[in-house]
Design an enzyme around this catalytic site. Structure first.
Site, PDB file in Angstrom:
ATOM      1  N   HIS A  68      28.055 -12.012   2.773  1.00 34.90           N
ATOM      2  CA  HIS A  68      26.878 -12.850   2.528  1.00 34.90           C
ATOM      3  C   HIS A  68      27.074 -13.533   1.177  1.00 34.90           C
ATOM      4  O   HIS A  68      27.137 -12.850   0.147  1.00 34.90           O
ATOM      5  CB  HIS A  68      25.607 -12.000   2.512  1.00 34.90           C
ATOM      6  CG  HIS A  68      25.359 -11.288   3.813  1.00 34.90           C
ATOM      7  ND1 HIS A  68      24.619 -11.838   4.836  1.00 34.90           N
ATOM      8  CD2 HIS A  68      25.791 -10.086   4.278  1.00 34.90           C
ATOM      9  CE1 HIS A  68      24.584 -10.994   5.872  1.00 34.90           C
ATOM     10  NE2 HIS A  68      25.297  -9.918   5.551  1.00 34.90           N
ATOM     11  N   LEU A  69      27.181 -14.852   1.198  1.00 30.04           N
ATOM     12  CA  LEU A  69      27.376 -15.591  -0.062  1.00 30.04           C
ATOM     13  C   LEU A  69      26.057 -16.154  -0.591  1.00 30.04           C
ATOM     14  O   LEU A  69      25.993 -16.657  -1.707  1.00 30.04           O
ATOM     15  CB  LEU A  69      28.411 -16.710   0.123  1.00 30.04           C
ATOM     16  CG  LEU A  69      29.847 -16.244   0.397  1.00 30.04           C
ATOM     17  CD1 LEU A  69      30.774 -17.439   0.590  1.00 30.04           C
ATOM     18  CD2 LEU A  69      30.373 -15.351  -0.722  1.00 30.04           C
ATOM     19  N   ARG A  70      25.008 -16.090   0.241  1.00 37.05           N
ATOM     20  CA  ARG A  70      23.619 -16.394  -0.168  1.00 37.05           C
ATOM     21  C   ARG A  70      23.315 -17.852  -0.458  1.00 37.05           C
ATOM     22  O   ARG A  70      22.177 -18.182  -0.750  1.00 37.05           O
ATOM     23  CB  ARG A  70      23.219 -15.568  -1.406  1.00 37.05           C
ATOM     24  CG  ARG A  70      23.379 -14.063  -1.255  1.00 37.05           C
ATOM     25  CD  ARG A  70      22.570 -13.509  -0.126  1.00 37.05           C
ATOM     26  NE  ARG A  70      22.507 -12.045  -0.160  1.00 37.05           N
ATOM     27  CZ  ARG A  70      22.258 -11.316   0.906  1.00 37.05           C
ATOM     28  NH1 ARG A  70      22.059 -11.871   2.086  1.00 37.05           N
ATOM     29  NH2 ARG A  70      22.203 -10.000   0.811  1.00 37.05           N
ATOM     30  N   ASN A 112      22.635 -16.052   7.390  1.00 35.31           N
ATOM     31  CA  ASN A 112      21.248 -15.791   6.973  1.00 35.31           C
ATOM     32  C   ASN A 112      20.947 -16.316   5.564  1.00 35.31           C
ATOM     33  O   ASN A 112      20.602 -15.579   4.655  1.00 35.31           O
ATOM     34  CB  ASN A 112      20.877 -14.302   7.112  1.00 35.31           C
ATOM     35  CG  ASN A 112      21.764 -13.377   6.308  1.00 35.31           C
ATOM     36  OD1 ASN A 112      22.851 -13.747   5.870  1.00 35.31           O
ATOM     37  ND2 ASN A 112      21.310 -12.147   6.090  1.00 35.31           N
ATOM     38  N   ASP A 129      23.464 -12.045  12.275  1.00 34.81           N
ATOM     39  CA  ASP A 129      23.509 -10.859  11.421  1.00 34.81           C
ATOM     40  C   ASP A 129      22.314 -10.774  10.481  1.00 34.81           C
ATOM     41  O   ASP A 129      21.881 -11.772   9.911  1.00 34.81           O
ATOM     42  CB  ASP A 129      24.785 -10.850  10.585  1.00 34.81           C
ATOM     43  CG  ASP A 129      24.890  -9.558   9.792  1.00 34.81           C
ATOM     44  OD1 ASP A 129      24.976  -8.496  10.418  1.00 34.81           O
ATOM     45  OD2 ASP A 129      24.851  -9.620   8.548  1.00 34.81           O
ATOM     46  N   ASN A 154      21.544  -1.762   5.831  1.00 32.45           N
ATOM     47  CA  ASN A 154      21.223  -1.811   7.247  1.00 32.45           C
ATOM     48  C   ASN A 154      22.447  -2.199   8.069  1.00 32.45           C
ATOM     49  O   ASN A 154      22.970  -3.284   7.861  1.00 32.45           O
ATOM     50  CB  ASN A 154      20.102  -2.843   7.486  1.00 32.45           C
ATOM     51  CG  ASN A 154      19.579  -2.779   8.900  1.00 32.45           C
ATOM     52  OD1 ASN A 154      19.717  -1.764   9.569  1.00 32.45           O
ATOM     53  ND2 ASN A 154      18.994  -3.872   9.363  1.00 32.45           N
ATOM     54  N   ASP A 163      30.737  -6.401   4.421  1.00 35.34           N
ATOM     55  CA  ASP A 163      29.303  -6.707   4.519  1.00 35.34           C
ATOM     56  C   ASP A 163      28.731  -6.864   3.107  1.00 35.34           C
ATOM     57  O   ASP A 163      27.629  -6.379   2.803  1.00 35.34           O
ATOM     58  CB  ASP A 163      28.541  -5.630   5.303  1.00 35.34           C
ATOM     59  CG  ASP A 163      27.133  -6.102   5.689  1.00 35.34           C
ATOM     60  OD1 ASP A 163      26.786  -7.252   5.380  1.00 35.34           O
ATOM     61  OD2 ASP A 163      26.387  -5.307   6.298  1.00 35.34           O
TER      62      ASP A 163
HETATM   63  O1  DOR Z   1      22.182  -4.276   4.611  1.00 34.11           O
HETATM   64  C1  DOR Z   1      22.240  -5.396   5.103  1.00 34.11           C
HETATM   65  N1  DOR Z   1      22.082  -6.492   4.337  1.00 34.11           N
HETATM   66  N2  DOR Z   1      22.442  -5.521   6.410  1.00 34.11           N
HETATM   67  C2  DOR Z   1      22.373  -6.716   7.027  1.00 34.11           C
HETATM   68  O2  DOR Z   1      22.563  -6.757   8.221  1.00 34.11           O
HETATM   69  C3  DOR Z   1      22.010  -7.918   6.268  1.00 34.11           C
HETATM   70  C4  DOR Z   1      22.360  -7.772   4.843  1.00 34.11           C
HETATM   71  C5  DOR Z   1      21.739  -8.815   3.959  1.00 34.11           C
HETATM   72  O3  DOR Z   1      21.779 -10.002   4.314  1.00 34.11           O
HETATM   73  O4  DOR Z   1      21.254  -8.480   2.893  1.00 34.11           O
END
Ligand code: DOR
Length: 444
Positions: free
Chosen positions: A80-82, A112, A170, A296, A323
């Site tokens: 996730h690079l946000r 996301n 995701d 998660n 992740d």
């Molecule tokens: O812990 C998690 N963080 N699980 C995910 O599926 C999404 C991720 C997030 O985008 O922070």
């Protein structure tokens, strides 16, 4: 970067070419031009060692990799690079540099963001930013459904055309079975995988850690393993029905491992990944309401850790991904229930993977296969290799170097790690990527 680089005397491991031995790698203008493996008599090795006339050539660098592993830069297929939207947590600039610090030279970023990467404009934005500011290769993953709302398929074709390498919602699961079926069917047209975040929300809703005695003790609502297992089972059945390419994200339970193993034995077209935290720590890390261990799917029990480890060992789990999920410190300071889930993984992943090698679970070659060749193959990208002609994307690893995890030293904006203060052994000391040589021994 100098025009010519020779990495000499390293232990080269490249599963894409079945290389596992001492040798030299020659790089010219950012491309690998030759690998010379040193076999034969000690005299032959010695002769080759003396073959360099570096000082006579301008713009020439020799990296002495004696006693070190030289491997393809890692391909991290789940990060996730946000950016866009959550730049207070991470940006493409900070995230890709943190990846490079971890020996990772290609990352696949989940959709996301805000706006969600569910259309070609967002995909194009990410790729442009990555081109301008990124330290490593960035491959976007498009959303399966518009806005990740689970109601309507996104424009996968256009995102694929723009450069998305897979599709995933995701962070949120695709709850609707017919949508998941259509996604698996549709994505076959482009021969890209659907990456499934397996979670039955009707079972997990309101939960913030693994369900069991500890969640009761802590007074936190639990997420049962069944929440993951049920969705893994559904998606396997849908993959069987459609013949689509299914990749199961962040496997955390014994049940998932068993289901994936059985499906593979039946010849179902699936692959799977796990993350370092699922093979290293248990739900115990949450004790004291440590929000940096909130993730998660949640950290599980010892028997799950053992099953995931066994899954890595026997090939049920193909890939180790981070992740990497950075969050702002203030967000993680919220009470456990309200803090966001996620672990910043880039800067500890390879060392935790090496932990499996040191424990005799995986050979170094298997570890590198699961972090380079396998993800690259699944995504159909020409990375994770030291083949002649490929871009010089290389990590040099010192298996003996020990360090303490100090999140304040992270390059990532995300300081959320459950491994704070841990002493780890083995780390990338040099990364070569996009025309730059990063020597982490100098920068600390
Ligand atoms: O812990 C998690 N963080 N699980 C995910 O599926 C999404 C991720 C997030 O985008 O922070």
């Amino acid at each position: 970067m100098p025009d010519t680089i020779v990495i000499k005397n390293g232990h080269i491991i490249d599963p894409s070419q079945c290389i596992d031995g001492i040798g030299d790698i020659f790089i010219e203008d950012g491309k690998i031009v030759r690998i010379e493996q040193k076999s034969g008599s000690p005299e032959a090795k010695k002769k080759k060692n003396n073959d360099f006339r570096s000082s006579e050539l301008p713009n020439f660098q020799i990296i002495d990799a004696s006693g070190l592993y030289v491997i393809p830069g890692l391909v991290d297929m789940h990060v996730h690079l946000r950016e866009p939207g959550f730049e207070h947590k991470e940006t493409i600039k900070t995230g890709t540099l943190a990846a490079v610090k971890g020996g990772i030279t290609s990352v696949c970023c989940m959709p996301n963001t805000n706006p969600v990467n569910d259309n070609r404009t967002v995909t194009e934005f990410i790729l442009r930013k990555a081109y301008d500011e990124g330290s490593c290769n960035v491959y976007p993953i498009g959303a399966i459904t518009k806005g990740q709302k689970g109601e309507e398929l996104a424009e996968m074709g256009m995102m694929r055309e723009e450069g998305c390498v897979a599709f995933s919602d995701d962070g949120v699961p695709v709850a609707n079975g017919i949508l998941m079926r259509r996604a698996l069917e549709y994505s076959k047209t482009f021969n890209v995988p659907i990456i499934s975040h397996c979670e039955d929300v009707s079972l997990s809703e309101g939960g913030s850690m693994n369900e069991g005695a500890l969640s009761t003790q802590l007074g936190l609502r639990g997420i049962p393993s069944a929440s993951e297992d049920v969705m893994v089972a559904r998606d396997i059945i849908l993959a069987e029905l459609t013949g689509g390419r299914l990749h199961i994200a962040h496997v955390s339970t014994e049940g998932s491992v068993r289901l994936i193993r059985q499906a593979k034995e039946r010849g179902v077209n699936i692959t799977a990944e796990t993350c370092p935290h699922y093979f290293t720590i248990t739900e115990d890390a949450v004790k004291g309401y440590n929000t940096n261990a909130k993730v998660n799917p949640p950290l599980r029990r010892q028997k799950d850790v053992e099953a995931v480890t066994e899954g890595l060992k026997d090939g049920t789990i193909d890939v180790i991904a981070t992740d990497h999920a950075p969050h702002h410190r203030d967000e993680k300071l919220l009470e456990f229930d309200n803090a966001p889930s996620g672990i910043s993984g880039f800067e500890t992943a390879l060392s935790l993977g090496i932990g499996l090698v040191n424990a005799g679970v995986l050979t170094m070659s298997k570890l590198i296969e699961k972090t380079t060749l396998h993800p690259a193959k699944i995504l159909g990208i020409d990375k994770g290799t030291l083949k002649t002609g490929s871009d010089a994307e290389i990590a040099i690893v010192d298996m003996n170097k020990e360090f303490h995890v100090r999140s304040e030293k992270f390059v990532s904006k995300g300081r959320n790690t459950p491994f704070e203060g841990w002493k780890l052994k083995g780390m990338p000391v040099i990364t070569i990527c996009k025309g730059k040589v990063y020597d982490w021994r100098i920068d600390g």
